[in-house]
Design an enzyme around this catalytic site. Sequence first.
Site, PDB file in Angstrom:
ATOM      1  N   ASP A  36       0.812  -1.212   0.000  1.00  0.00           N
ATOM      2  CA  ASP A  36       0.000   0.000   0.000  1.00  0.00           C
ATOM      3  C   ASP A  36       0.855   1.275   0.000  1.00  0.00           C
ATOM      4  O   ASP A  36       1.990   1.265   0.480  1.00  0.00           O
ATOM      5  CB  ASP A  36      -0.896  -0.032   1.254  1.00  0.00           C
ATOM      6  CG  ASP A  36      -2.048   0.962   1.147  1.00  0.00           C
ATOM      7  OD1 ASP A  36      -2.312   1.461   0.041  1.00  0.00           O
ATOM      8  OD2 ASP A  36      -2.675   1.238   2.187  1.00  0.00           O
ATOM      9  N   HIS A  53       3.287   3.226  -8.554  1.00  0.00           N
ATOM     10  CA  HIS A  53       3.083   1.799  -8.839  1.00  0.00           C
ATOM     11  C   HIS A  53       4.346   1.196  -9.456  1.00  0.00           C
ATOM     12  O   HIS A  53       4.749   0.079  -9.125  1.00  0.00           O
ATOM     13  CB  HIS A  53       1.890   1.610  -9.777  1.00  0.00           C
ATOM     14  CG  HIS A  53       0.570   1.956  -9.131  1.00  0.00           C
ATOM     15  ND1 HIS A  53       0.226   1.525  -7.870  1.00  0.00           N
ATOM     16  CD2 HIS A  53      -0.480   2.699  -9.567  1.00  0.00           C
ATOM     17  CE1 HIS A  53      -0.977   1.983  -7.565  1.00  0.00           C
ATOM     18  NE2 HIS A  53      -1.424   2.704  -8.566  1.00  0.00           N
ATOM     19  N   LEU A 147      11.375 -20.323  -2.451  1.00  0.00           N
ATOM     20  CA  LEU A 147      10.280 -19.429  -2.077  1.00  0.00           C
ATOM     21  C   LEU A 147       9.070 -19.598  -3.003  1.00  0.00           C
ATOM     22  O   LEU A 147       9.225 -19.611  -4.224  1.00  0.00           O
ATOM     23  CB  LEU A 147      10.773 -17.976  -2.163  1.00  0.00           C
ATOM     24  CG  LEU A 147       9.718 -16.898  -1.887  1.00  0.00           C
ATOM     25  CD1 LEU A 147       9.491 -16.736  -0.391  1.00  0.00           C
ATOM     26  CD2 LEU A 147      10.136 -15.556  -2.488  1.00  0.00           C
TER      27      LEU A 147
HETATM   28  C1  FPP Z   1      -2.160   0.044  -3.224  1.00  0.00           C
HETATM   29  O1  FPP Z   1      -1.588   1.333  -3.104  1.00  0.00           O
HETATM   30  C2  FPP Z   1      -1.457  -0.672  -4.292  1.00  0.00           C
HETATM   31  C3  FPP Z   1      -2.055  -1.230  -5.364  1.00  0.00           C
HETATM   32  C4  FPP Z   1      -3.494  -1.214  -5.576  1.00  0.00           C
HETATM   33  C5  FPP Z   1      -1.239  -1.858  -6.434  1.00  0.00           C
HETATM   34  C6  FPP Z   1      -0.014  -2.606  -6.022  1.00  0.00           C
HETATM   35  C7  FPP Z   1       0.788  -2.860  -7.235  1.00  0.00           C
HETATM   36  C8  FPP Z   1       2.141  -2.821  -7.331  1.00  0.00           C
HETATM   37  C9  FPP Z   1       3.029  -2.625  -6.190  1.00  0.00           C
HETATM   38  C10 FPP Z   1       2.856  -2.927  -8.637  1.00  0.00           C
HETATM   39  C11 FPP Z   1       2.405  -3.941  -9.605  1.00  0.00           C
HETATM   40  C12 FPP Z   1       2.408  -5.330  -9.127  1.00  0.00           C
HETATM   41  C13 FPP Z   1       3.255  -6.303  -9.515  1.00  0.00           C
HETATM   42  C14 FPP Z   1       3.002  -7.681  -9.095  1.00  0.00           C
HETATM   43  C15 FPP Z   1       4.403  -6.052 -10.348  1.00  0.00           C
HETATM   44  P1  FPP Z   1      -2.421   2.617  -3.556  1.00  0.00           P
HETATM   45  O2  FPP Z   1      -2.139   2.880  -4.985  1.00  0.00           O
HETATM   46  O3  FPP Z   1      -3.845   2.421  -3.200  1.00  0.00           O
HETATM   47  O4  FPP Z   1      -1.763   3.743  -2.711  1.00  0.00           O
HETATM   48  P2  FPP Z   1      -2.505   4.956  -2.004  1.00  0.00           P
HETATM   49  O5  FPP Z   1      -3.339   4.359  -0.911  1.00  0.00           O
HETATM   50  O6  FPP Z   1      -1.377   5.779  -1.513  1.00  0.00           O
HETATM   51  O7  FPP Z   1      -3.326   5.655  -3.050  1.00  0.00           O
END
Ligand code: FPP
Length: 258
Positions: A36, A53, A147
């Site tokens: 997150d 991201h 893993l």
């Molecule tokens: C939540 O943070 C995160 C997500 C919904 C996406 C997570 C994805 C990645 C880390 C990258 C892609 C994945 C892979 C497997 C390569 P948020 O965007 O909701 O953050 P915020 O709460 O600050 O808005």
Amino acid sequence: MWKKWLGKLGGTEDKSHLYQVLNEKRIPKHIAIIMDGNGRWAQKRGMPRAFGHREGAETLKKIVRFSSDIGVGALTAYAFSTENWKRPAEEVGLLMKLIAEYLDGNIEEMHQNNVRVRFIGKTEELSDGLRHKIEKAQTRTANNTGLVLNLAVNYGARTEITRAVQLIASQVRDGLIKPEDITENTIQQNLYTGDLPDPDLLIRPSGDFRISNFLLWQCAYTEFWYTETNWPDFTPELLVQAIIDFQNRERRFGGLKK
Ligand code: FPP
């Protein structure tokens, strides 16, 4: 093995004290991570959310390498929830693209490191192109014994439990099991993570204290660990801190102190 990371964790401060207190015999068998804070990380820097991201995907690479190195059995990372479709189409598209790029760019390294890649969630609803890459990655790494990396994509715990109930109901309908034979074990085995131990440790960065429909059944006795740090800034050093905290907790599973 993990000692080779000494000195590679960034910063000038000596980190060796972290390793000295890491009990190699009590490394968590299964760690779950809610990745997150990518959006907030980017916005703080005046950048579009996409940058967060992208950086988050880089962090995942480092954490997978490090977890594999210290002997974690399984890592389950929440990449896209069943609720994330509510986000703007552009962001959804970017996340799907990042997952595809992650597979294209890392599968060989993960294979060399004996990592077994699996996807949990309703992958049948993803695009043909991405499903093809997922299939290829899972097949390529299927016989690896190190893993287990579970990438949760189009995953929601309530959907997972509903699916388990449907699978069990079909078995009852077909006369394979009787309703009175259904146990907690039956349910556990029909989850996506049926062959894995429950997570010992769940990490949620970025200062939120929610479970967000992640591994609801599996986290019944999981130890939670939170940090204010956003996921793109998460480091192996922070993972070590989380593991040390975990190792110093007393797990009673509803019983009494030993
Ligand atoms: C939540 O943070 C995160 C997500 C919904 C996406 C997570 C994805 C990645 C880390 C990258 C892609 C994945 C892979 C497997 C390569 P948020 O965007 O909701 O953050 P915020 O709460 O600050 O808005």
